[in-house]
Design an enzyme around this catalytic site. Sequence first.
Site, PDB file in Angstrom:
ATOM      1  N   HIS A  66       0.818  -1.212   0.005  1.00 40.02           N
ATOM      2  CA  HIS A  66       0.050   0.124   0.007  1.00 40.02           C
ATOM      3  C   HIS A  66       1.009   1.229   0.149  1.00 40.02           C
ATOM      4  O   HIS A  66       1.471   1.501   0.858  1.00 40.02           O
ATOM      5  CB  HIS A  66      -0.891   0.138   1.194  1.00 40.02           C
ATOM      6  CG  HIS A  66      -2.157  -0.895   1.147  1.00 40.02           C
ATOM      7  ND1 HIS A  66      -3.388  -0.455   0.693  1.00 40.02           N
ATOM      8  CD2 HIS A  66      -2.250  -2.330   1.665  1.00 40.02           C
ATOM      9  CE1 HIS A  66      -4.133  -1.509   0.610  1.00 40.02           C
ATOM     10  NE2 HIS A  66      -3.472  -2.666   1.261  1.00 40.02           N
ATOM     11  N   ALA A 118      -8.446  -7.384  -2.025  1.00 35.73           N
ATOM     12  CA  ALA A 118      -7.762  -8.724  -2.332  1.00 35.73           C
ATOM     13  C   ALA A 118      -8.437  -9.575  -1.243  1.00 35.73           C
ATOM     14  O   ALA A 118      -8.592  -8.968   0.003  1.00 35.73           O
ATOM     15  CB  ALA A 118      -6.161  -8.843  -2.000  1.00 35.73           C
ATOM     16  N   SER A 222     -11.028  -5.414   4.661  1.00 36.24           N
ATOM     17  CA  SER A 222     -11.194  -3.932   4.488  1.00 36.24           C
ATOM     18  C   SER A 222     -12.470  -3.683   3.745  1.00 36.24           C
ATOM     19  O   SER A 222     -13.556  -4.475   3.905  1.00 36.24           O
ATOM     20  CB  SER A 222     -10.035  -3.650   3.427  1.00 36.24           C
ATOM     21  OG  SER A 222     -10.399  -4.251   2.233  1.00 36.24           O
TER      22      SER A 222
HETATM   23 CL1  6GU Z   1      -7.660 -15.888   3.349  1.00 34.55          CL
HETATM   24  N1  6GU Z   1      -8.450 -13.811   4.697  1.00 34.55           N
HETATM   25  C1  6GU Z   1      -8.243 -12.458   4.891  1.00 34.55           C
HETATM   26  N2  6GU Z   1      -9.134 -12.219   6.172  1.00 34.55           N
HETATM   27  N3  6GU Z   1      -8.090 -11.621   4.399  1.00 34.55           N
HETATM   28  C2  6GU Z   1      -7.542 -12.043   2.994  1.00 34.55           C
HETATM   29  C3  6GU Z   1      -7.286 -13.208   2.611  1.00 34.55           C
HETATM   30  C4  6GU Z   1      -7.855 -14.045   3.604  1.00 34.55           C
HETATM   31  N4  6GU Z   1      -6.840 -13.359   1.458  1.00 34.55           N
HETATM   32  C5  6GU Z   1      -6.531 -11.940   1.073  1.00 34.55           C
HETATM   33  N5  6GU Z   1      -6.870 -11.144   1.877  1.00 34.55           N
END
Ligand code: 6GU
Length: 287
Positions: A66, A118, A222
Amino acid sequence: PESHTGYSYEDCMATADWLLAQTAVRPLVGIVCGSGLGGLADLLKDQVVFNYRDIPNFPQSTVHGHAGRLVFGTLKGRPCVCMQGRFHLYEGYPIQKITLPMRIFKLLGVETVILTNAAGGLNQDFKVGDIMIIKDHLNMPGFAGNNPLIGPNDERFGVRFPCMSDAYDRELQQLAMDVGVELGYGDFLREGVYCVLGGPSFETIAECRMLHKLGADAVGMSTVHEVIVARHCGMRVFALSLITNKAVMDYDSEEKANHEEVLETGKQRAEQLERLVSTMVTRIGHN
Ligand code: 6GU
């Protein structure tokens, strides 16, 4: 109210005015770039760039992947503002601070917000690299009393009890699907429910199974807080998840969620995601 860590309307106005005094761009679209997806901001022409550290009242980005820049410019002639890097609960900021940029967007004149993130795939039909149009969310921190609208409500932003059943604009979802199919992305374009957690630890196997049972298709850290604040002040919202990894759902799996995999998948699909968003921007109607 003493524990409320938000900013006043006047604080937000001061930040917006500070920005508007230094750029001629009057953005109608505000974009928030997720982990590894900041390349979108580089597509803007005639850029005016601010580092977060220089913007009054702005938090700083602390996460690898970021950048921490607010970029004004035009995307195929359309005036935009783009957050290259966002803020998360797990960075330790008060939730009102994480979502401050949405109110700044509003006061800059933004009418439509596009957010990317993501996320981990919970839906077993999803593959790594899929792009999910978010149609709804599960706000888990909200269940635990962590909602960005907690505290005194300033009616100049919006109502005390905002509706969230129409949070994700249906027309923009349809536009994304149409544009995606036109661009030949039909095979990896999905839609689903995004679940936010506080992070920074990834989910356990039991937690993934639970979230899947509760109706979540993807999980991340997020977006939902920003959506709530953006809707509160009346902006249209569209959001996309890039499925960067599959959430681990069974005890035989050797896979482990990690931030490097998240950034790597981001790199591979970033260009297509950027083209999808930039093409959408050229077709968004404004009042
Ligand atoms: Cl598997 N979990 C979470 N909480 N955030 C993520 C993720 C997984 N993959 C990308 N961001």
